[in-house]
Enzyme design. Structure first.
Site, PDB file in Angstrom:
ATOM      1  N   GLY A 131       0.826  -1.202   0.000  1.00 21.40           N
ATOM      2  CA  GLY A 131       0.000   0.000   0.000  1.00 21.40           C
ATOM      3  C   GLY A 131       0.857   1.248   0.000  1.00 21.40           C
ATOM      4  N   LYS A 187      -6.801   3.349   9.707  1.00 23.91           N
ATOM      5  CA  LYS A 187      -6.964   4.658  10.359  1.00 23.91           C
ATOM      6  C   LYS A 187      -8.437   5.072  10.409  1.00 23.91           C
ATOM      7  CE  LYS A 187      -2.354   6.090   8.764  1.00 23.91           C
ATOM      8  NZ  LYS A 187      -1.441   7.155   8.407  1.00 23.91           N
ATOM      9  N   ASP A 223     -10.054   5.365  12.916  1.00 26.00           N
ATOM     10  CA  ASP A 223     -10.204   6.281  14.058  1.00 26.00           C
ATOM     11  C   ASP A 223     -10.211   7.736  13.597  1.00 26.00           C
ATOM     12  OD1 ASP A 223      -7.449   5.420  13.449  1.00 26.00           O
ATOM     13  OD2 ASP A 223      -6.849   6.907  14.947  1.00 26.00           O
ATOM     14  N   GLY A 226      44.476 -18.812 -29.967  1.00 20.36           N
ATOM     15  CA  GLY A 226      45.926 -18.793 -30.104  1.00 20.36           C
ATOM     16  C   GLY A 226      46.555 -20.176 -30.171  1.00 20.36           C
ATOM     17  N   LYS A 253      44.327 -22.932 -34.460  1.00 24.55           N
ATOM     18  CA  LYS A 253      43.224 -23.514 -35.232  1.00 24.55           C
ATOM     19  C   LYS A 253      43.141 -22.914 -36.638  1.00 24.55           C
ATOM     20  CE  LYS A 253      40.139 -22.204 -32.259  1.00 24.55           C
ATOM     21  NZ  LYS A 253      41.073 -21.519 -31.326  1.00 24.55           N
ATOM     22  N   SER A 257      34.932 -23.658 -29.335  1.00 23.95           N
ATOM     23  CA  SER A 257      34.012 -24.670 -28.782  1.00 23.95           C
ATOM     24  C   SER A 257      34.526 -25.273 -27.474  1.00 23.95           C
ATOM     25  CB  SER A 257      33.687 -25.768 -29.792  1.00 23.95           C
ATOM     26  OG  SER A 257      34.532 -25.770 -30.900  1.00 23.95           O
TER      27      SER A 257
HETATM   28  N1  LIG Z   1      -4.441   7.532  13.639  1.00 20.08           N
HETATM   29  C1  LIG Z   1      -3.893   6.461  13.173  1.00 20.08           C
HETATM   30  N2  LIG Z   1      -2.606   6.488  12.792  1.00 20.08           N
HETATM   31  C2  LIG Z   1      -2.052   5.376  12.314  1.00 20.08           C
HETATM   32  C3  LIG Z   1      -2.789   4.181  12.214  1.00 20.08           C
HETATM   33  N3  LIG Z   1      -1.967   3.244  11.685  1.00 20.08           N
HETATM   34  C4  LIG Z   1      -0.785   3.827  11.496  1.00 20.08           C
HETATM   35  N4  LIG Z   1      -0.815   5.123  11.856  1.00 20.08           N
HETATM   36  C5  LIG Z   1       0.306   6.080  11.802  1.00 20.08           C
HETATM   37  O1  LIG Z   1       0.665   6.323  10.455  1.00 20.08           O
HETATM   38  C6  LIG Z   1       2.053   6.590  10.369  1.00 20.08           C
HETATM   39  C7  LIG Z   1       2.679   5.702   9.305  1.00 20.08           C
HETATM   40  O2  LIG Z   1       2.636   4.362   9.721  1.00 20.08           O
HETATM   41  P1  LIG Z   1       3.608   3.251   9.153  1.00 20.08           P
HETATM   42  O3  LIG Z   1       3.142   1.977   9.722  1.00 20.08           O
HETATM   43  O4  LIG Z   1       5.023   3.627   9.355  1.00 20.08           O
HETATM   44  O5  LIG Z   1       3.242   3.365   7.628  1.00 20.08           O
HETATM   45  P2  LIG Z   1       3.746   2.430   6.431  1.00 20.08           P
HETATM   46  O6  LIG Z   1       2.587   2.178   5.559  1.00 20.08           O
HETATM   47  O7  LIG Z   1       4.432   1.239   6.958  1.00 20.08           O
HETATM   48  O8  LIG Z   1       4.751   3.414   5.697  1.00 20.08           O
HETATM   49  P3  LIG Z   1       5.926   2.998   4.671  1.00 20.08           P
HETATM   50  O9  LIG Z   1       6.387   1.659   5.055  1.00 20.08           O
HETATM   51  O10 LIG Z   1       6.972   4.027   4.836  1.00 20.08           O
HETATM   52  O11 LIG Z   1       5.313   3.011   3.334  1.00 20.08           O
HETATM   53  C8  LIG Z   1       2.630   6.330  11.744  1.00 20.08           C
HETATM   54  O12 LIG Z   1       2.837   7.554  12.378  1.00 20.08           O
HETATM   55  C9  LIG Z   1       1.567   5.530  12.429  1.00 20.08           C
HETATM   56  O13 LIG Z   1       1.562   5.705  13.823  1.00 20.08           O
HETATM   57  C10 LIG Z   1      -4.137   4.177  12.649  1.00 20.08           C
HETATM   58  O14 LIG Z   1      -4.842   3.184  12.613  1.00 20.08           O
HETATM   59  N5  LIG Z   1      -4.631   5.340  13.090  1.00 20.08           N
END
Ligand SMILES: Nc1nc2c(ncn2[C@@H]2O[C@H](COP(=O)(O)OP(=O)(O)OP(=O)(O)O)[C@@H](O)[C@H]2O)c(=O)[nH]1
Ligand SMILES: [Mg+2]
Lengths: 641, 272
Positions: A32, A164, A166, A470, A473, A541
């Protein structure tokens, strides 16, 4: 001899308390867009399944707070200082955990575009993927690109994690929006997400425990979804393919070693060896299990010998008789490009298809894909991270399977020099490309061989002069030609260096190209010999395989002549300055210096130019030719002087 | 019993076949190969796999980077199996601790002697490729490794700039003056190694088996490697123990824990 017999533990004496069988971990890649939370998701998954080793959580807590952060789950995977300092994943990594159902290996992949090569490295080892998408930011550039790459890598079991939640107040509408967009994109690639799971990696919602905040979601948690994945299909029921990795000798037995990619093989099986199509019969199989192996199957590394004296070389593919891979000089491929320098029409590449290497040139782009919308992109070059359908042309035939038939022999790495810069799946032979196999009816000559020979006063034949550069041949061939010509013989010289300027100028020095070089020279020599000429071939060869290939093409009238001189003698002579250049590393794969020369085991004639002068060895060669090819006087023809 | 036709390749068969594939690839593509033998369980498995890959022979030298600090049992083991397995053994002494980077923590400096010994061996024997028994599950920076891992002119690991590696297409050719590390066991776990040792009856230094309530789980030098509490005195018991433990394998290795980046610094400058 079966040396491995002493190594393998005797099966019959397995301990009474049979050890619990180790189950192969199911490999899942997490992909992703950058920052969408992949590494966090894995960290949380490991924690919530109670899989972290003792002390690990405290350690993460410590390094997080040293950097002024709350607990950073991603630090479990992002172990390099540079990753922790920049807050992104640079390279792929793996971590193991198990559920009550089975063990897993989770592969973390970077989302940053610059590290796509590392994403491919990780994802290529997976059987299923979790495509993580940030609920707030939605489907982004690398979400699409990763999805496309998954389809090219054959990872078609995809779970979408809408992360995310949340940040979106855990609202169903946010999940629905991402779900619709991802599903539409995947559908265009012929894929369908198995599950689209709303979750929050940081807070652990819907990872292992059902979220209290998202009661509207009825589907499985991430952990449940993983356990619902079906195991990958076995490869033993597909058509047999074993690409040759190397050729080993044990006594006078030669063995093709390699891994069986698909299918099965047993003693006595009739096979064909692509691309030449030589037939052979399996005489022995050794996978390291001890004496008397009868059988081997997909996934095993094996050493196989044959009843016939087959010409074996790295890059060939062993296939069942009648079920050879396809052969073509031009391939249509769907490719992904990882190099910073773009790919252009006319670019030269090495196509690495299993163990074979082919020099290819980009003939045309059939289409370059705009990954945003999957339409045709308006560009003439393939940039880093790009995807395109391309026609690649080679000088020598390429043995392949369409990737939809047999994925492993239907895909290839693309290299620039020795650097891997992309990959491709083979769609098929390019249309209009000269097909190598076709219905061909031979036309008989209007003058038969006997008539030619009667007129010439000698038989046709091929004197195959092999030896180091060499060794002498060409000198010997030219000397003998002049003398025999003066005596009224029809005699021709095919010189390796001269042929590489014309007939074979498209060929390099890889094992596959050396094989093709020899094949062509042998075919030409054979035609000439059939028309009554004496053909003197001077060609290094260097291996027994190459010389055996020549012998098998020419058939009767083939004389193997070893022009013998040791490498020091040749290097001292060094008429073309090649040894000096090879020692300086200016020429790669130089026989005698950086590539081996296998001394002929039973040549028809040895001309030792280190021991005797040119006049003597020339006489020996002429005498051999007269003895074997002159028609005697009883037939009413002059033999010459 | 079903015939072999029907039988599935089990996990150990798959790991074995893949490692053999890697070893044969190394042999056909790299001219001067060497194998690093730490005398520990992983490199014993490596030697075992080599002998299978090369049909009973080990066609290149095996190097033990000797710090003079191995346990007596280890030296005994080395001398016995050098003979029994017909190994072409290199056993050069590593440079003294005074030669190591003084800014490294003390335990790490002992390990750094191995890096120096390694550099010296590379110089002396001009290896193109070094086969080592590291695994991804041992340590988080090792988990980032490639199977064929190019090293810089000074032997360094370019962790942030590794080549792509997919579909068993490896970057094997190396720049002049550099060498390749080859990692046939990267995909194995500690448990896989033990199960394979059990299946193949591979001999080991006896220190791995518990005596008086202690055993070595990871074997290194005297002074920087410590035994763990354990009553596992047979392979079966060790496997049982590992299936249930939560203690990481290298807990008894001081150099891994002296600073956050200690192990990474060791590795980027040439350590295994
Ligand atoms: N609010 C919130 N933040 C999140 C959540 N999951 C990850 N993060 C935040 O998003 C940021 C990036 O998270 P990573 O896990 O490093 O992202 P990644 O996809 O592995 O990034 P790359 O490997 O560099 O591509 C971090 O600061 C996490 O704490 C979530 O469910 N909610
Ligand atoms: Mg990450």
């Amino acid at each position: 001899m079966a040396p491995a017999a002493t190594l393998a533990a005797p099966r019959a004496e397995a301990p009474v308390l049979a050890p619990r069988k180790a189950q192969a971990p199911y490999p899942i890649v997490i992909v992703g867009h950058v920052d969408h939370g992949k590494s966090t998701l894995i960290g949380r998954l490991l924690h919530d399944t109670d899989s972290l080793p003792e002390g690990r959580l405290a350690e993460l807590q410590k390094v997080s707070s040293q950097r002024g952060l709350e607990l950073e789950w991603s630090f479990l995977l992002d172990a390099l200082q540079i990753e922790r300092d920049q807050g992104i994943t640079l390279d792929t990594t793996r971590i193991w955990f198990k559920t009550a159902k089975r063990p897993y290996v989770i592969i973390d992949a970077p989302g940053h575009r610059e590290f796509l090569r590392n994403m491919v490295t990780g994802a290529s080892g997976a059987d299923a993927a979790v495509l993580v998408t940030d609920a707030e930011r939605g489907v982004s550039e690398q979400t699409r690109r990763h999805a496309y790459l998954l389809s090219l890598l054959g990872v078609t079991k995809v779970i979408v994690a809408v992360n995310k939640m949340d940040l979106m107040g855990h609202a169903e509408a946010a999940w629905q929006a991402v779900k619709d967009e991802v599903s539409a994109y995947l559908a265009k690639l012929g894929m369908q997400p198995l599950y689209v799971i709303p979750l929050s990696a940081r807070h652990g919602d819907n990872i292992t425990a059902r979220s209290q905040q998202m009661g509207w979601y009825q589907g499985p948690t991430l952990l449940e979804a993983l356990d619902l994945l079906t195991p990958p299909a076995g490869r033993a029921d597909a058509t047999f393919r074993m690409p040759i990795q190397d050729v080993y000798r044990r006594g006078d037995r030669r063995m093709a070693v390699g891994r069986i990619e698909t299918g099965r093989i047993r003693l006595g099986d009739k096979v064909e060896i692509a691309p030449t199509g030589q037939p052979a019969t399996v005489a022995s199989i050794d996978t390291g299990r001890g004496d008397g192996e009868q059988f081997a199957r997909a996934g095993q590394s094996a050493a196989i010998s044959f009843i016939e004296d087959a010409a074996l070389a790295r890059g060939q593919i062993i296939a069942p008789a009648g079920h050879m891979p396809h052969l073509a000089l031009a391939l249509r491929v769907r490719a992904f490009w990882l190099d910073s320098e773009p790919l252009l029409v006319g670019s030269r590449l090495t196509l690495r298809l299993t163990t074979a290497e082919h020099a290819v040139v980009v003939e045309k782009f059939e289409r370059i894909v705009d990954v945003e919308n999957l339409n045709d992109a308006d560009t003439q070059e393939l940039g880093q991270g790009g995807i395109a359908e391309i026609v690649l042309r080679s000088a020598a035939p390429i043995a392949f399977d369409p990737h939809t038939d047999l994925p492993i022999t239907g895909r290839a790495g693309l290299a620039r020099g020795t650097r891997i810069v992309g990959g491709a799946v083979v769609l098929g032979a390019a249309e209009n490309a000269a097909s190598v196999k076709g219905p061909v009816t031979a036309v008989d000559s209007s003058v038969d061989r006997d008539a030619f020979e009667a007129r010439n006063g000698h038989r046709g034949g091929v004197l195959w002069l092999s030896g180091l550069s060499g060794a002498g041949k060409s000198t010997l061939a030219m000397g003998a030609q002049r003398r025999l010509f003066d005596d009224g013989w029809r005699v021709l010289v095919l010189d390796g260096d001269n042929l590489r300027k014309g007939l074979n100028k498209d060929l390099g020095f890889s094992p596959a190209e050396r094989l093709e070089n020899v094949r062509r020279v042998a075919e030409v020599a054979k035609l000439m010999a059939e028309n009554g000429s004496v053909v003197l071939v001077s060609l290094i060869s260097p291996t027994a395989e190459l010389r055996e290939l020549a012998r098998s093409i020419v058939g009767d009238g083939f004389h193997e002549v070893w022009v013998k001189a040791d490498v020091n003698t040749c290097a001292k002579r060094d008429p073309k300055g090649l040894y000096a250049a090879a020692r300086d590393g200016k020429i790669a794969q130089f026989t005698g210096v950086s590539a081996p020369f296998e001394a002929p085991a039973s040549p028809d004639l040895v001309l030792d130019t280190g021991e005797f002068d040119v006049a003597t060895t020339t006489e020996l060669l002429i005498a051999h030719i007269r003895r074997n090819l002159a028609l005697d006087q009883a037939d009413g023809h002059a033999v010459g002087i | 019993m079903s015939s072999l036709d029907q039988q599935h390749l089990d996990h150990l068969d798959q790991l074995e076949a893949q490692s053999i594939y890697i070893l044969r690839e190394a042999r056909v593509r790299l001219k001067r190969l060497g194998l690093l033998w730490s005398l520990g369980k992983d490199s014993n498995v490596l030697i075992w796999l080599c002998r299978k890959a090369f049909l009973g022979e080990l066609p290149f030298p095996v190097a033990h980077l000797d710090t003079g600090l191995e346990f007596p049992e280890s030296y005994e083991f080395r001398d016995r199996y050098t003979k029994e397995w017909g190994l072409n053994l290199i056993k050069d002494e590593c440079p003294p601790i005074e030669m190591t980077d003084p800014t490294l923590p003390p335990g790490t400096r002992v390990a750094a002697r191995k890096s120096l010994g390694l550099a010296a061996a590379l110089e002396k024997y001009q290896f193109d490729g070094l086969i080592t028994g590291i695994r991804r599950d041992e340590q988080a920076t090792r988990a980032k490794e490639r199977i064929f891992s190019p090293r810089g002119l000074d032997g360094s690991w370019q962790a942030a700039n590794q080549p792509p590696e997919f579909w068993d297409q490896f970057t094997i050719e190396r720049a002049p003056g550099t060498h390749m590390r080859v990692h046939p066991l990267l995909a194995w776990t500690e448990l896989d190694v033990w199960r394979y040792i059990q299946r193949e009856e591979i001999p080991l230094v006896p220190l791995y088996f518990a005596k008086d309530g202690k055993r070595f789980r990871s074997l290194g030098e005297i002074g920087i490697t410590f035994p763990v509490d354990s009553n596992a005195s047979t392979i079966e018991e060790i496997i049982e123990e590992l299936e249930n433990t939560r203690t990481p394998e290298r807990a008894g290795r001081s150099m891994d824990h002296e600073a956050e980046d200690a192990f990474e610094r060791l590795r980027t400058t040439g350590y295994l």
